[in-house]
Each structure stands twice: as structure tokens, then as C-alpha cells.
Design an enzyme around this catalytic site. Structure first.
Site, PDB file in Angstrom:
ATOM      1  N   LYS A 110       0.821  -1.214   0.000  1.00 29.57           N
ATOM      2  CA  LYS A 110       0.000   0.000   0.000  1.00 29.57           C
ATOM      3  C   LYS A 110       0.855   1.265   0.000  1.00 29.57           C
ATOM      4  CE  LYS A 110      -4.190  -2.109   1.133  1.00 29.57           C
ATOM      5  NZ  LYS A 110      -5.409  -2.332   1.860  1.00 29.57           N
ATOM      6  N   LYS A 193      -4.753 -10.353  -6.539  1.00 26.96           N
ATOM      7  CA  LYS A 193      -5.898 -10.597  -5.658  1.00 26.96           C
ATOM      8  C   LYS A 193      -7.117  -9.788  -6.097  1.00 26.96           C
ATOM      9  CE  LYS A 193      -6.327  -8.588  -1.640  1.00 26.96           C
ATOM     10  NZ  LYS A 193      -6.281  -8.084  -0.261  1.00 26.96           N
ATOM     11  N   LYS A 196     -11.021  -4.411  -3.682  1.00 29.65           N
ATOM     12  CA  LYS A 196     -12.117  -3.448  -3.820  1.00 29.65           C
ATOM     13  C   LYS A 196     -11.853  -2.383  -4.885  1.00 29.65           C
ATOM     14  CE  LYS A 196     -13.342  -4.003   1.054  1.00 29.65           C
ATOM     15  NZ  LYS A 196     -12.797  -3.635   2.367  1.00 29.65           N
TER      16      LYS A 196
HETATM   17  P1  AMP Z   1     -10.672  -6.098   3.841  1.00 27.80           P
HETATM   18  O1  AMP Z   1     -11.496  -5.886   2.621  1.00 27.80           O
HETATM   19  O2  AMP Z   1      -9.228  -5.849   3.571  1.00 27.80           O
HETATM   20  O3  AMP Z   1     -11.210  -5.449   5.062  1.00 27.80           O
HETATM   21  O4  AMP Z   1     -10.746  -7.662   4.114  1.00 27.80           O
HETATM   22  C1  AMP Z   1     -11.799  -8.280   4.822  1.00 27.80           C
HETATM   23  C2  AMP Z   1     -11.605  -9.773   4.840  1.00 27.80           C
HETATM   24  O5  AMP Z   1     -11.765 -10.304   3.518  1.00 27.80           O
HETATM   25  C3  AMP Z   1     -10.216 -10.221   5.309  1.00 27.80           C
HETATM   26  O6  AMP Z   1     -10.353 -11.377   6.117  1.00 27.80           O
HETATM   27  C4  AMP Z   1      -9.505 -10.554   4.039  1.00 27.80           C
HETATM   28  O7  AMP Z   1      -8.486 -11.495   4.211  1.00 27.80           O
HETATM   29  C5  AMP Z   1     -10.633 -11.100   3.169  1.00 27.80           C
HETATM   30  N1  AMP Z   1     -10.361 -10.914   1.728  1.00 27.80           N
HETATM   31  C6  AMP Z   1     -10.169  -9.735   1.082  1.00 27.80           C
HETATM   32  N2  AMP Z   1      -9.934  -9.932  -0.231  1.00 27.80           N
HETATM   33  C7  AMP Z   1      -9.968 -11.285  -0.421  1.00 27.80           C
HETATM   34  C8  AMP Z   1      -9.786 -12.143  -1.572  1.00 27.80           C
HETATM   35  N3  AMP Z   1      -9.547 -11.649  -2.786  1.00 27.80           N
HETATM   36  N4  AMP Z   1      -9.892 -13.477  -1.389  1.00 27.80           N
HETATM   37  C9  AMP Z   1     -10.155 -13.993  -0.162  1.00 27.80           C
HETATM   38  N5  AMP Z   1     -10.329 -13.249   0.948  1.00 27.80           N
HETATM   39  C10 AMP Z   1     -10.241 -11.913   0.835  1.00 27.80           C
END
Ligand code: AMP
Ligand code: TRP
Length: 329
Positions: A110, A193, A196
Site C-alpha cells: 500500500k 488478488k 475493492k
Molecule cells: P478487507 O477488505 O481488507 O477489510 O478484508 C476483509 C476480509 O476479507 C479479510 O479477512 C480478508 O483477508 C478477506 N479478503 C479480502 N480480499 C480477499 C480475496 N480476494 N480473497 C479472499 N479473501 C479476501
């Protein structure tokens, strides 16, 4: 057993968030005390518009309820409404070191996208706040996707370091990652990956069903024609197999077997059908909850319950490190 996890309200939630995290939270409801929160303080670690943040916070709360989390069983709350998170953060920041924080992959990724002069301290110190979130509830288990494992490991290091100095004050957490679907990749570039910030390669949980179908039908596939799980040579097909298997609750091998005779087109259609079958009803529940505003009462009650536990832990830590408790003298 205490289980805790959270999601940042930083944008449209993706199918990756759903498969890697959200979908599984409810499965813990009968195995222990579950705490699921919206990590809104974490959302400030990169620039974000205030209205957008508020909107996303309402969305994540509604998604939690739509996913089947039951407020009678699970404490659902907003991080910023339990001030103990920030208070514990102020103490625990002294027990993680600059060297280890600068080695975190998420920080490196990031911060690389920012100008050196615009990297916030909060982005650097992110794992301290996350560790505070976890230990505040004496969490034993933290269900997360693959990208968050490093942060939970660092929390374990912090706990060991802290306890070695002050006695058994904090509980050492373990992460729990799904066997299938802990890292869903972008549909347009299966080497990165699903996140968002990539509208084309992502399936957003708020996309209409026709868009979801279209995105899956035009997902990047690989050379050859066999539907086989092979991350090296068939990253696109492997990603779609992972999505299918995790939505259907089966192993990769079982999913592969279903498509031994299928062409790519047929296979993609089956993946789209499976995703739509699950996300369609989920979206209906989400819309109804989001419009009714019923998540607000849940968040209020959740904050009260969370605060009771968080307050006790904070006192325990303050006492351990030597802050004078004037109320008890
Ligand atoms: P965040 O959007 O960073 O707050 O992530 C929220 C949860 O979603 C965390 O447990 C991440 O590890 C999971 N996560 C985010 N992106 C992915 C992805 N592409 N595949 C699997 N898990 C994800
Ligand atoms: N850092 C997590 C993410 O980016 C969100 C989060 C914050 C979290 N605090 C947490 C997850 C505590 C689990 C436990 O997804």
C-alpha cells in the site's frame, strides 16, 4: 472459545471478501462467543471521503446481517464506537517495533502506491490497532483471508512479548483460514488478488445479477480446453474452480470431477449460475436490511456488549503496565 473478525468499510465489498471471510463468520456462531466488527478506524489509513466511509459502514453492517449473522448470538459492532480500541492501541504501540512493522506485506504494497511524503503513520502502525482489536476480546480464533495472516502472526508475537514481561495478561490468538477460497483472484488478471479497487476484475456484492454473469462469462481463461486445477499453468480456470467449490461447499477435487467433460463456456455458465444462486437471495436480504435501517439498533446494542468486555481487558492491561488506577484507591 472467543472468535473475532472484522472487515474495513473502504469500498464495495467483493466476492473475495464474501468467500474469504464474510460467508464463514456465521458458521462460528454455534461453536463459541463471536465478535464481528466493522473496522472503520482502519478505513482511515488511506484517504477516504467521509460520506463514502459512512455509506460503506452502513453497507457492511447490512451485509453482516444479510450473511446470516444473528445479533442474538453474535456481537456486531462498530470499532469507533468502542473507544477502548484506540486506548489499548496507545499502550500496545510500544510493544511492536519499527523493523517488524516495515516488513509487513500489506504496508509495503500500500505504501508503494503513495508518495513517500504521503504515507500516514496510521498505515504504518495498522497492525498495532489490529492487534488491539483482537486482544481486547481475548480472542482465541481469528477467521481471515490469506492476506491477513501476517498481521495475526504479528499479534501473536506481540502477545508473547507482552506476557513475557508482565505475566499472562493477554490471550494468544490463532488465525483460521478456509481450505478453499482464502485468496480469490481478479477475473481479468488472475495473478493479482480480487480487491475493492479494480472494477473490471472484481465481482462486487452489489453488482446486479446480469453484470455478475457477464463478468464471469468474460473472465480470463487459459490455453487448453480442460477444466483442471493448476495454479501455475491455468490460473484463470483454477480461480473459477475455487469460486465454484467454495460457493458449493465442496473440495476442489469434487468440483473438478463435475467438469471433466465440460468445455470452458459450459463451465463458466455453471460458475455464474452457482454465484447468482447464492448472491441473489443475499442481495435481497441486504437491500431490505439496508433500507429498513434495522442494523442501527444492532450496532448500538453490540457496542454496549462489546464495551463491557473491552473495558475489563483495558483495565487489566493498564494495571499490568503500571498506570495508576485512581478509581480503585
Ligand atoms: P478487507 O477488505 O481488507 O477489510 O478484508 C476483509 C476480509 O476479507 C479479510 O479477512 C480478508 O483477508 C478477506 N479478503 C479480502 N480480499 C480477499 C480475496 N480476494 N480473497 C479472499 N479473501 C479476501
Ligand atoms: N485488517 C483487516 C483487513 O484488512 C481488518 C481487521 C481489522 C481485522 N482488525 C481486525 C480482521 C481484527 C480480523 C481481526 O481485512
Amino acid at each position: 472459545m472467543r472468535i473475532l473478525s472484522g472487515i474495513k468499510p473502504t469500498g464495495n465489498l467483493t466476492l473475495g471478501n464474501y468467500i474469504g471471510a464474510l460467508k464463514h463468520f456465521k458458521d462460528f456462531q454455534d461453536s463459541g462467543e463471536v465478535y464481528i466488527f466493522i473496522a472503520d478506524l482502519h478505513a482511515l489509513t488511506l484517504p477516504i471521503d467521509p460520506e463514502f466511509l459512512r455509506d460503506n459502514t452502513r453497507d457492511v453492517a447490512s451485509f453482516y446481517l444479510a450473511s446470516g449473522l444473528d445479533p442474538k448470538k453474535t456481537t456486531i459492532f462498530l470499532q469507533s464506537s468502542v473507544s477502548e480500541h484506540a486506548e489499548l492501541n496507545a499502550i500496545l504501540q510500544n510493544y511492536l517495533y519499527m523493523g517488524e512493522l516495515s516488513r509487513m506485506t500489506q504496508f509495503k504494497d500500500k505504501s508503494a502506491k503513495l508518495k513517500q511524503s504521503a504515507i500516514g503513520l496510521g498505515l504504518f502502525a495498522y497492525p498495532v490497532l489490529m492487534a488491539s482489536d483482537i486482544v481486547l476480546y481475548d480472542a482465541d480464533v481469528v477467521p481471515v483471508g490469506e492476506d491477513q495472516i501476517q498481521h495475526v502472526e504479528l499479534t501473536r508475537d506481540l502477545v508473547k512479548r507482552f506476557n513475557a514481561r508482565y505475566g499472562e495478561v493477554l490471550v494468544e490468538p490463532k488465525y483460521q483460514m478456509n481450505k478453499v477460497g482464502a485468496r480469490i483472484m481478479s477475473l481479468t488478471d488472475p495473478s493479482v488478488k480480487m480487491s475493492k479497487s479494480d472494477p473490471k476484475g472484481d465481482i462486487f456484492l452489489k453488482d446486479d445479477l446480469a453484470t455478475i454473469r457477464k463478468k464471469i462469462m468474460s473472465a480470463k481463461t487459459d490455453s487448453g480446453s480442460e477444466v483442471k486445477f493448476d495454479k501455475e499453468n491455468k490460473p484463470g480456470i483454477s480461480n473459477l474452480l475455487t469460486i465454484y467449490a467454495s460457493i458449493k461447499g465442496m473440495s476442489i477435487e469434487e468440483a473438478e470431477k463435475q467438469f471433466t467433460a465440460a468445455r470452458y463456456g459450459e463451465f463458466k455458465k455453471a460458475v455464474a449460475d452457482a454465484v447468482i444462486e447464492e448472491i441473489g437471495p443475499f442481495q435481497e436480504r441486504y437491500k431490505q436490511i439496508r433500507e429498513s435501517g434495522e442494523y442501527l439498533a444492532v450496532l448500538r446494542e453490540g457496542a454496549q456488549k462489546a464495551k463491557q468486555i473491552a473495558h475489563q481487558t483495558l483495565k487489566r492491561v493498564q494495571n499490568a503496565v503500571g498506570l495508576l488506577n485512581i478509581d480503585e484507591l
